[in-house]
Design a protein around this motif. Sequence first.
Motif, PDB file in Angstrom:
ATOM      1  N   ARG A   1      53.050  41.882  29.399  1.00  0.00           N
ATOM      2  CA  ARG A   1      51.680  41.663  28.932  1.00  0.00           C
ATOM      3  C   ARG A   1      50.972  40.643  29.819  1.00  0.00           C
ATOM      4  NH1 ARG A   1      51.340  39.384  23.331  1.00  0.00           N
ATOM      5  NH2 ARG A   1      51.878  37.512  24.451  1.00  0.00           N
ATOM      6  N   GLU A   2      51.665  39.563  30.166  1.00  0.00           N
ATOM      7  CA  GLU A   2      51.070  38.541  31.025  1.00  0.00           C
ATOM      8  C   GLU A   2      50.791  39.089  32.421  1.00  0.00           C
ATOM      9  OE1 GLU A   2      53.889  35.345  30.773  1.00  0.00           O
ATOM     10  OE2 GLU A   2      53.242  34.785  28.751  1.00  0.00           O
ATOM     11  N   THR A   3      51.709  39.877  32.957  1.00  0.00           N
ATOM     12  CA  THR A   3      51.530  40.446  34.293  1.00  0.00           C
ATOM     13  C   THR A   3      50.330  41.383  34.314  1.00  0.00           C
ATOM     14  OG1 THR A   3      53.902  40.292  34.724  1.00  0.00           O
ATOM     15  CG2 THR A   3      52.638  41.765  36.142  1.00  0.00           C
ATOM     16  N   VAL A   4      50.236  42.246  33.312  1.00  0.00           N
ATOM     17  CA  VAL A   4      49.107  43.183  33.246  1.00  0.00           C
ATOM     18  C   VAL A   4      47.793  42.424  33.087  1.00  0.00           C
ATOM     19  CG1 VAL A   4      48.058  44.998  31.835  1.00  0.00           C
ATOM     20  CG2 VAL A   4      50.463  45.156  32.458  1.00  0.00           C
ATOM     21  N   SER A   5      47.810  41.344  32.311  1.00  0.00           N
ATOM     22  CA  SER A   5      46.590  40.553  32.115  1.00  0.00           C
ATOM     23  C   SER A   5      46.173  39.804  33.372  1.00  0.00           C
ATOM     24  CB  SER A   5      46.789  39.542  30.988  1.00  0.00           C
ATOM     25  OG  SER A   5      46.956  40.199  29.771  1.00  0.00           O
ATOM     26  N   GLU A   6      47.151  39.315  34.127  1.00  0.00           N
ATOM     27  CA  GLU A   6      46.854  38.459  35.271  1.00  0.00           C
ATOM     28  C   GLU A   6      46.650  39.216  36.577  1.00  0.00           C
ATOM     29  OE1 GLU A   6      50.080  35.680  35.317  1.00  0.00           O
ATOM     30  OE2 GLU A   6      49.496  34.794  33.399  1.00  0.00           O
ATOM     31  N   VAL A   7      47.270  40.371  36.727  1.00  0.00           N
ATOM     32  CA  VAL A   7      47.187  41.120  37.990  1.00  0.00           C
ATOM     33  C   VAL A   7      46.275  42.322  37.779  1.00  0.00           C
ATOM     34  CG1 VAL A   7      48.484  42.262  39.824  1.00  0.00           C
ATOM     35  CG2 VAL A   7      49.531  40.355  38.569  1.00  0.00           C
ATOM     36  N   ARG A   8      45.018  42.134  38.126  1.00  0.00           N
ATOM     37  CA  ARG A   8      43.992  43.147  37.859  1.00  0.00           C
ATOM     38  C   ARG A   8      44.319  44.497  38.500  1.00  0.00           C
ATOM     39  NH1 ARG A   8      38.429  41.049  38.212  1.00  0.00           N
ATOM     40  NH2 ARG A   8      38.183  41.565  36.051  1.00  0.00           N
ATOM     41  N   ASP A   9      44.807  44.495  39.733  1.00  0.00           N
ATOM     42  CA  ASP A   9      45.115  45.762  40.406  1.00  0.00           C
ATOM     43  C   ASP A   9      46.222  46.530  39.680  1.00  0.00           C
ATOM     44  OD1 ASP A   9      43.182  45.305  42.318  1.00  0.00           O
ATOM     45  OD2 ASP A   9      44.596  44.509  43.805  1.00  0.00           O
ATOM     46  N   PHE A  10      47.217  45.817  39.187  1.00  0.00           N
ATOM     47  CA  PHE A  10      48.310  46.441  38.441  1.00  0.00           C
ATOM     48  C   PHE A  10      47.769  47.069  37.156  1.00  0.00           C
ATOM     49  CE2 PHE A  10      52.287  45.774  35.740  1.00  0.00           C
ATOM     50  CZ  PHE A  10      52.943  46.874  36.257  1.00  0.00           C
ATOM     51  N   LYS A  11      46.940  46.318  36.457  1.00  0.00           N
ATOM     52  CA  LYS A  11      46.329  46.812  35.220  1.00  0.00           C
ATOM     53  C   LYS A  11      45.471  48.048  35.514  1.00  0.00           C
ATOM     54  CE  LYS A  11      43.141  45.410  31.566  1.00  0.00           C
ATOM     55  NZ  LYS A  11      42.379  44.286  31.010  1.00  0.00           N
ATOM     56  N   ASN A  12      44.636  47.967  36.538  1.00  0.00           N
ATOM     57  CA  ASN A  12      43.767  49.091  36.871  1.00  0.00           C
ATOM     58  C   ASN A  12      44.572  50.342  37.210  1.00  0.00           C
ATOM     59  OD1 ASN A  12      41.506  47.519  36.455  1.00  0.00           O
ATOM     60  ND2 ASN A  12      41.223  47.036  38.611  1.00  0.00           N
ATOM     61  N   LEU A  13      45.659  50.167  37.924  1.00  0.00           N
ATOM     62  CA  LEU A  13      46.498  51.304  38.275  1.00  0.00           C
ATOM     63  C   LEU A  13      47.117  51.921  37.022  1.00  0.00           C
ATOM     64  CD1 LEU A  13      48.505  52.399  40.991  1.00  0.00           C
ATOM     65  CD2 LEU A  13      49.982  51.632  39.129  1.00  0.00           C
ATOM     66  N   LEU A  14      47.695  51.089  36.171  1.00  0.00           N
ATOM     67  CA  LEU A  14      48.351  51.613  34.972  1.00  0.00           C
ATOM     68  C   LEU A  14      47.377  52.284  34.015  1.00  0.00           C
ATOM     69  CD1 LEU A  14      50.924  48.827  34.032  1.00  0.00           C
ATOM     70  CD2 LEU A  14      51.403  51.081  34.984  1.00  0.00           C
ATOM     71  N   TYR A  15      46.176  51.767  33.916  1.00  0.00           N
ATOM     72  CA  TYR A  15      45.225  52.264  32.930  1.00  0.00           C
ATOM     73  C   TYR A  15      44.313  53.361  33.462  1.00  0.00           C
ATOM     74  CZ  TYR A  15      46.472  48.174  30.054  1.00  0.00           C
ATOM     75  OH  TYR A  15      47.136  47.236  29.305  1.00  0.00           O
ATOM     76  N   HIS A  16      44.311  53.578  34.761  1.00  0.00           N
ATOM     77  CA  HIS A  16      43.381  54.551  35.341  1.00  0.00           C
ATOM     78  C   HIS A  16      43.770  55.973  34.934  1.00  0.00           C
ATOM     79  CE1 HIS A  16      40.792  56.624  38.135  1.00  0.00           C
ATOM     80  NE2 HIS A  16      40.222  55.462  38.434  1.00  0.00           N
ATOM     81  N   PRO A  17      42.819  56.710  34.354  1.00  0.00           N
ATOM     82  CA  PRO A  17      43.143  58.053  33.853  1.00  0.00           C
ATOM     83  C   PRO A  17      43.392  59.098  34.950  1.00  0.00           C
ATOM     84  CG  PRO A  17      40.805  57.585  33.538  1.00  0.00           C
ATOM     85  CD  PRO A  17      41.439  56.325  34.056  1.00  0.00           C
ATOM     86  N   ARG A  18      42.921  58.859  36.156  1.00  0.00           N
ATOM     87  CA  ARG A  18      43.060  59.871  37.216  1.00  0.00           C
ATOM     88  C   ARG A  18      44.264  59.672  38.119  1.00  0.00           C
ATOM     89  NH1 ARG A  18      36.986  61.440  39.046  1.00  0.00           N
ATOM     90  NH2 ARG A  18      36.324  62.080  36.968  1.00  0.00           N
ATOM     91  N   ILE A  19      44.957  58.575  37.939  1.00  0.00           N
ATOM     92  CA  ILE A  19      46.181  58.357  38.727  1.00  0.00           C
ATOM     93  C   ILE A  19      47.318  59.032  37.973  1.00  0.00           C
ATOM     94  CG2 ILE A  19      47.796  56.648  39.617  1.00  0.00           C
ATOM     95  CD1 ILE A  19      45.411  54.748  39.955  1.00  0.00           C
ATOM     96  N   ASN A  20      48.056  59.874  38.689  1.00  0.00           N
ATOM     97  CA  ASN A  20      49.087  60.650  37.989  1.00  0.00           C
ATOM     98  C   ASN A  20      50.224  59.756  37.502  1.00  0.00           C
ATOM     99  OD1 ASN A  20      51.391  60.625  39.813  1.00  0.00           O
ATOM    100  ND2 ASN A  20      50.233  61.995  41.157  1.00  0.00           N
ATOM    101  N   ASP A  21      50.893  60.274  36.490  1.00  0.00           N
ATOM    102  CA  ASP A  21      51.938  59.501  35.804  1.00  0.00           C
ATOM    103  C   ASP A  21      53.092  59.129  36.726  1.00  0.00           C
ATOM    104  OD1 ASP A  21      50.372  59.745  33.567  1.00  0.00           O
ATOM    105  OD2 ASP A  21      51.603  61.297  32.624  1.00  0.00           O
ATOM    106  N   GLU A  22      53.468  60.019  37.616  1.00  0.00           N
ATOM    107  CA  GLU A  22      54.593  59.733  38.519  1.00  0.00           C
ATOM    108  C   GLU A  22      54.273  58.558  39.436  1.00  0.00           C
ATOM    109  OE1 GLU A  22      57.627  60.958  38.077  1.00  0.00           O
ATOM    110  OE2 GLU A  22      56.677  61.975  36.382  1.00  0.00           O
ATOM    111  N   LYS A  23      53.040  58.492  39.923  1.00  0.00           N
ATOM    112  CA  LYS A  23      52.623  57.381  40.778  1.00  0.00           C
ATOM    113  C   LYS A  23      52.630  56.069  39.979  1.00  0.00           C
ATOM    114  CE  LYS A  23      51.139  55.620  44.605  1.00  0.00           C
ATOM    115  NZ  LYS A  23      52.053  55.500  45.742  1.00  0.00           N
ATOM    116  N   LYS A  24      52.140  56.133  38.739  1.00  0.00           N
ATOM    117  CA  LYS A  24      52.137  54.945  37.885  1.00  0.00           C
ATOM    118  C   LYS A  24      53.564  54.437  37.670  1.00  0.00           C
ATOM    119  CE  LYS A  24      47.970  55.997  35.253  1.00  0.00           C
ATOM    120  NZ  LYS A  24      47.395  56.280  33.925  1.00  0.00           N
TER     121      LYS A  24
END
Length: 187
Positions: free
Chosen positions: A35-58
């Motif tokens: 939770r802290e990593t996702v909150s603090e690292v914006r690029d990581f959060k954006n990648l995980l939450y982005h709807p167009r990035i495929n699941d395997e890449k995530k």
Amino acid sequence: MIENEVARKYGQAVFELAQEEGELEQVAEDLKMLRETVSEVRDFKNLLYHPRINDEKKKEVFLDIVGDEISDITRDFCQLLIDKRRIRFLHHIVRDFEKRHNQAEKILEVELSSAIELPEELENRIRVRLSDITGYNIELETEVDEDIIGGFQITVGDRIIDGSIQGELEKIQKQLEQIPVSKLGVE
């Protein structure tokens, strides 16, 4: 709200699995770190939450970043969240898990706000006193709030114990406002 339902369902599932496997503390630490990593690292959060990035890449990036630092249960659980497109609810799920964990371990989260930074000895005395009163282990989060003027406020869940000068001044103001003007000798 959907996030509450998702949080309850997945929070309970990972809690029960971790408890069954005897890894409750490890999974609790893992989820807090995530939770802290996702909150603090914006690029990581954006990648995980982005709807167009495929699941395997995530999953690939997820494993590259935190795969070696977390338990198998946490890793598999997060991959499931990615597969089910529920990873965006991670914060809510972790919060639900923490509530279950704290209840099972008799831990009570308490926020203490004071006008100045309190000495560690006083914080420990407050922690011990609250523990004696509640029968729970107290996890004390402190903050300095200069608006309090003096004293302190303790917040436990949705309850506030107000021992601040600001709180007392507000009570006096409310009492004065309730006195009819005619009683004050003002016409």
